[in-house]
Scaffold this motif. Sequence first.
Motif, PDB file in Angstrom:
ATOM      1  N   SER A   1       0.813  -1.461   0.126  1.00  0.00           N
ATOM      2  CA  SER A   1      -0.047   0.094   0.041  1.00  0.00           C
ATOM      3  C   SER A   1       0.876   1.199  -0.017  1.00  0.00           C
ATOM      4  CB  SER A   1      -1.084  -0.009   1.271  1.00  0.00           C
ATOM      5  OG  SER A   1      -2.281  -0.439   0.791  1.00  0.00           O
ATOM      6  N   ALA A   2       1.867   1.292   0.929  1.00  0.00           N
ATOM      7  CA  ALA A   2       2.543   2.527   0.956  1.00  0.00           C
ATOM      8  C   ALA A   2       3.587   2.861  -0.284  1.00  0.00           C
ATOM      9  CB  ALA A   2       3.747   2.447   2.303  1.00  0.00           C
ATOM     10  N   LEU A   3       4.073   1.545  -0.822  1.00  0.00           N
ATOM     11  CA  LEU A   3       5.293   1.842  -2.116  1.00  0.00           C
ATOM     12  C   LEU A   3       4.603   1.294  -3.348  1.00  0.00           C
ATOM     13  CD1 LEU A   3       8.104   0.569   0.392  1.00  0.00           C
ATOM     14  CD2 LEU A   3       7.395   2.884  -0.331  1.00  0.00           C
ATOM     15  N   VAL A   4       4.012   0.078  -3.351  1.00  0.00           N
ATOM     16  CA  VAL A   4       3.968  -0.636  -4.883  1.00  0.00           C
ATOM     17  C   VAL A   4       2.766   0.025  -5.580  1.00  0.00           C
ATOM     18  CG1 VAL A   4       3.266  -2.539  -6.242  1.00  0.00           C
ATOM     19  CG2 VAL A   4       4.868  -2.587  -3.995  1.00  0.00           C
ATOM     20  N   ALA A   5       1.499   0.310  -4.787  1.00  0.00           N
ATOM     21  CA  ALA A   5       0.363   0.963  -5.311  1.00  0.00           C
ATOM     22  C   ALA A   5       0.894   2.491  -5.623  1.00  0.00           C
ATOM     23  CB  ALA A   5      -0.750   0.868  -4.389  1.00  0.00           C
ATOM     24  N   MET A   6       1.386   3.172  -4.777  1.00  0.00           N
ATOM     25  CA  MET A   6       2.084   4.539  -5.062  1.00  0.00           C
ATOM     26  C   MET A   6       2.914   4.790  -6.274  1.00  0.00           C
ATOM     27  SD  MET A   6       4.374   7.054  -4.276  1.00  0.00           S
ATOM     28  CE  MET A   6       5.474   6.088  -2.988  1.00  0.00           C
ATOM     29  N   ALA A   7       3.719   3.809  -6.414  1.00  0.00           N
ATOM     30  CA  ALA A   7       4.510   3.787  -7.338  1.00  0.00           C
ATOM     31  C   ALA A   7       4.081   3.900  -8.736  1.00  0.00           C
ATOM     32  CB  ALA A   7       5.713   2.515  -7.562  1.00  0.00           C
ATOM     33  N   GLY A   8       2.760   3.519  -9.086  1.00  0.00           N
ATOM     34  CA  GLY A   8       2.291   3.444  -9.868  1.00  0.00           C
ATOM     35  C   GLY A   8       1.776   4.797 -10.428  1.00  0.00           C
ATOM     36  N   ALA A   9       0.894   5.308  -9.336  1.00  0.00           N
ATOM     37  CA  ALA A   9       0.663   6.928  -9.334  1.00  0.00           C
ATOM     38  C   ALA A   9       2.037   7.883  -9.486  1.00  0.00           C
ATOM     39  CB  ALA A   9       0.138   7.410  -8.176  1.00  0.00           C
ATOM     40  N   TYR A  10       2.959   7.515  -9.067  1.00  0.00           N
ATOM     41  CA  TYR A  10       4.459   8.120  -9.130  1.00  0.00           C
ATOM     42  C   TYR A  10       4.589   8.463 -10.555  1.00  0.00           C
ATOM     43  CZ  TYR A  10       9.410   8.560  -9.082  1.00  0.00           C
ATOM     44  OH  TYR A  10      10.793   8.728  -9.488  1.00  0.00           O
ATOM     45  N   LEU A  11       4.564   7.221 -11.260  1.00  0.00           N
ATOM     46  CA  LEU A  11       5.096   6.929 -12.789  1.00  0.00           C
ATOM     47  C   LEU A  11       4.081   7.830 -13.433  1.00  0.00           C
ATOM     48  CD1 LEU A  11       6.264   3.465 -12.947  1.00  0.00           C
ATOM     49  CD2 LEU A  11       7.535   5.495 -12.964  1.00  0.00           C
ATOM     50  N   ILE A  12       2.632   7.869 -13.133  1.00  0.00           N
ATOM     51  CA  ILE A  12       1.648   8.736 -13.930  1.00  0.00           C
ATOM     52  C   ILE A  12       2.127  10.343 -13.854  1.00  0.00           C
ATOM     53  CG2 ILE A  12      -0.643   9.379 -14.124  1.00  0.00           C
ATOM     54  CD1 ILE A  12      -1.565   6.923 -13.273  1.00  0.00           C
ATOM     55  N   ILE A  13       2.502  10.637 -12.700  1.00  0.00           N
ATOM     56  CA  ILE A  13       2.914  12.071 -12.267  1.00  0.00           C
ATOM     57  C   ILE A  13       4.173  12.441 -13.244  1.00  0.00           C
ATOM     58  CG2 ILE A  13       3.658  13.722 -10.487  1.00  0.00           C
ATOM     59  CD1 ILE A  13       1.791  12.477  -8.784  1.00  0.00           C
ATOM     60  N   ARG A  14       4.939  11.404 -13.322  1.00  0.00           N
ATOM     61  CA  ARG A  14       6.176  11.856 -14.036  1.00  0.00           C
ATOM     62  C   ARG A  14       6.047  11.898 -15.479  1.00  0.00           C
ATOM     63  NH1 ARG A  14      10.497  12.754 -11.876  1.00  0.00           N
ATOM     64  NH2 ARG A  14      11.868  11.381 -10.471  1.00  0.00           N
ATOM     65  N   LEU A  15       5.163  11.148 -15.730  1.00  0.00           N
ATOM     66  CA  LEU A  15       4.918  11.132 -17.297  1.00  0.00           C
ATOM     67  C   LEU A  15       4.037  12.350 -17.682  1.00  0.00           C
ATOM     68  CD1 LEU A  15       4.056   7.689 -18.123  1.00  0.00           C
ATOM     69  CD2 LEU A  15       6.090   8.559 -18.567  1.00  0.00           C
ATOM     70  N   TRP A  16       2.876  12.743 -16.824  1.00  0.00           N
ATOM     71  CA  TRP A  16       2.223  13.785 -17.333  1.00  0.00           C
ATOM     72  C   TRP A  16       3.070  15.061 -17.229  1.00  0.00           C
ATOM     73  CZ3 TRP A  16      -3.254  14.687 -17.908  1.00  0.00           C
ATOM     74  CH2 TRP A  16      -4.069  13.584 -18.196  1.00  0.00           C
ATOM     75  N   LEU A  17       3.854  15.302 -16.221  1.00  0.00           N
ATOM     76  CA  LEU A  17       4.628  16.523 -15.997  1.00  0.00           C
ATOM     77  C   LEU A  17       6.016  16.656 -16.490  1.00  0.00           C
ATOM     78  CD1 LEU A  17       3.418  17.316 -12.239  1.00  0.00           C
ATOM     79  CD2 LEU A  17       2.473  17.930 -14.335  1.00  0.00           C
ATOM     80  N   GLY A  18       6.459  15.493 -16.838  1.00  0.00           N
ATOM     81  CA  GLY A  18       7.856  15.326 -17.561  1.00  0.00           C
ATOM     82  C   GLY A  18       7.482  15.555 -19.259  1.00  0.00           C
ATOM     83  N   PRO A  19       7.694  14.206 -19.685  1.00  0.00           N
ATOM     84  CA  PRO A  19       7.905  14.222 -21.275  1.00  0.00           C
ATOM     85  C   PRO A  19       6.559  14.646 -21.885  1.00  0.00           C
ATOM     86  CG  PRO A  19       8.275  12.011 -20.214  1.00  0.00           C
ATOM     87  CD  PRO A  19       8.160  12.929 -18.973  1.00  0.00           C
ATOM     88  N   PHE A  20       5.521  14.402 -21.268  1.00  0.00           N
ATOM     89  CA  PHE A  20       4.229  14.873 -21.894  1.00  0.00           C
ATOM     90  C   PHE A  20       3.736  16.269 -21.538  1.00  0.00           C
ATOM     91  CE2 PHE A  20       4.390  10.144 -22.159  1.00  0.00           C
ATOM     92  CZ  PHE A  20       3.657   9.965 -23.455  1.00  0.00           C
ATOM     93  N   ALA A  21       4.501  16.832 -20.744  1.00  0.00           N
ATOM     94  CA  ALA A  21       3.946  18.171 -20.436  1.00  0.00           C
ATOM     95  C   ALA A  21       3.577  19.129 -21.553  1.00  0.00           C
ATOM     96  CB  ALA A  21       5.215  18.861 -19.462  1.00  0.00           C
ATOM     97  N   GLY A  22       2.351  19.721 -21.267  1.00  0.00           N
ATOM     98  CA  GLY A  22       2.055  20.762 -22.470  1.00  0.00           C
ATOM     99  C   GLY A  22       1.347  19.811 -23.384  1.00  0.00           C
ATOM    100  N   HIS A  23       1.228  18.585 -23.617  1.00  0.00           N
ATOM    101  CA  HIS A  23       0.664  17.886 -24.658  1.00  0.00           C
ATOM    102  C   HIS A  23      -0.800  17.841 -24.496  1.00  0.00           C
ATOM    103  CE1 HIS A  23       4.636  15.626 -25.983  1.00  0.00           C
ATOM    104  NE2 HIS A  23       4.867  16.802 -25.775  1.00  0.00           N
ATOM    105  N   TRP A  24      -1.232  17.679 -23.059  1.00  0.00           N
ATOM    106  CA  TRP A  24      -2.564  17.413 -23.007  1.00  0.00           C
ATOM    107  C   TRP A  24      -3.159  18.731 -22.572  1.00  0.00           C
ATOM    108  CZ3 TRP A  24      -2.401  19.288 -17.758  1.00  0.00           C
ATOM    109  CH2 TRP A  24      -1.112  19.153 -17.216  1.00  0.00           C
ATOM    110  N   PRO A  25      -4.567  18.612 -22.998  1.00  0.00           N
ATOM    111  CA  PRO A  25      -5.377  19.866 -22.836  1.00  0.00           C
ATOM    112  C   PRO A  25      -5.806  19.996 -21.450  1.00  0.00           C
ATOM    113  CG  PRO A  25      -6.828  18.138 -24.039  1.00  0.00           C
ATOM    114  CD  PRO A  25      -5.209  17.819 -23.897  1.00  0.00           C
TER     115      PRO A  25
END
Lengths: 486, 110
Positions: free
Chosen positions: A244-268
């Motif tokens: 709960s503390a780490l594994v599930a959170m890691a998925g959300a961590y990667l979503i945040i990384r992608l959205w705000l990193g390489p995909f920043a500005g691509h989404w409306p």
Amino acid sequence: MLMAAVTALLFGPLLTGLVVYLLPSRRLRDIGPVVLAIGLLGPLWHLGTEVVGAGPLVLALGGHFAPLGIELHVDGLALAMLWLTGIVALAVNVYVSASLPVDAHFPATGFRALWLILWSGLNALFMAADLFNIYVMLELTALAAVSLVVVSRGPEAVSAATRYFLFALAGSLFYLLGVALVYGQTGLLSLRVLETSSWGGPVSLLALGLMTGGLAMKAALFPVHAWLPRAHAVAPSAASAALSALVAMAGAYLIIRLWLGPFAGHWPQALAQGMAALGTAGIVYGSIQALRQSRLKLVIAYSTVAQLGYLLLIFPIASLLAWQGVVYHALSHGLAKAAFFLAAGNIIHLLGNDRLTSLSRRDHRLAGSVMVMALSGISLSGLPPSGGFLGKWWLINAALESGQWWWALAAAAGGLLAAAYVFRVLRHALAEPHPDAARDAPIADNLPRRMFWPPMLLALGAVALGFAGQLLSPVIRIGLPTGVGG
Amino acid sequence: MSGILAFSLTAGLLFALGLYGMLTRTGLIHRLLGANIMAAAVFLFLVVLSTRATEAGADPVPEVMVLTGIVISISLTAFGLVLIRYLRAMTGQATLPRSGREGDGHSGDD
């Protein structure tokens, strides 16, 4: 020196997991992982001083930089997650050194190896800096995590694990298809290079959608959360804490990384609002389900579905304050949730079950674990002065600053709901003994100190995070992704 | 160029087909096979990507990804099959109870 620190974090737990059985005595096998966890605080400290002193690190394996080679990166966010992993791992290792010998329900051998492999996988996942490497690490962690659920044995555990496995399998294929689309369009895999190159368009949105969907299945974000409550409730409590503390959170961590990193500005902006709406739906749904459960570990597991929803609130706001709030929320949730699950493990150890109605024993031996649950509950529901309070406070302020009061409302309402399900648990613990409770077996014995202190210190840590805001906020701002505005 | 498009569309179709199987079938072996079809679709797409000729010839990176992916896919399939057999040995069937119906069974290490 730096490379040695990273190597220790990546391979230390993995190799320990493989050789720990060769140790001659049970006692050594119990102590080995604890020694490793304490030893790994050294490399973590070294990484920390490097990142704070010299900014985000990019490590090229074998000296080959992207796009040719494989890179690892450690920025403020990754550093925070690595420390969280290190601390939770230390607590889990100390806890299992006492709980495995007395718990005959599952094989200590399998548990130890799987948990150590999972720990390595998490360290690698938080440092991974290219899309494909992330895929490999996701699979490694998923295999270990699913197996940790099976370790509990029994049809309940195996069916929960199979459901988890199917979600994880589909999730990683969605993710991989997204990676293929990104590669097809840009010929790149490195997060760092993608972040600085100009690309976009409909294919990138499709890729982002596929990857987000896949990672959401791994993180059990609403509405693809169906596997999490059963799996996390049925796993051995020490595993539940890490899952709960780490594994599930890691998925959300990667979503945040992608959205705000390489995909920043691509989404409306509309898409970001939609993500936050899903997050809010998860907060409300998870909390209401947590209020309806009659078993302690199911309450805690549904609470995870709710708490992970907060992490999605960052997308429509995407300011520095929201970033701090969300990262702080992830940290304090990690500590509080691990403490909560370990405390539940103690209660199961003492009572033999985790029915809420059995909690009303008013036995002094339960008091410590009830106090741990109260302390983590303070952080989960965002009461001052806890870390959970500070994270929510920053998030609410960021929402108001950006003129999107409705997300402030969502965060505040989530806090109230969390308080409701935490107090429901405490009410059972403080109530007159339930007629059913009298029929329960007498309390087994005293709690070993190594099972009592890890959750207590984690819960105290979650509360103490509230006082460390000044100290830690500059650290989690190191190497901000481009998607976070001022 | 049209060859690439045709193969990409086939990959998309296969992916959708596998997903449909995973979602609609109740037998776990069928669902695992669905996932395998999805994986094959992704690998097909990656191989198509690698054939886009550059001056240096075929692009090796997607091929490497396919190789790694196949290894992972096989391991996961084996793991899944063991899990399904284990479940069957315990419950007598290779299907999952519906998510709402798992009810208030045993939880935790009790």
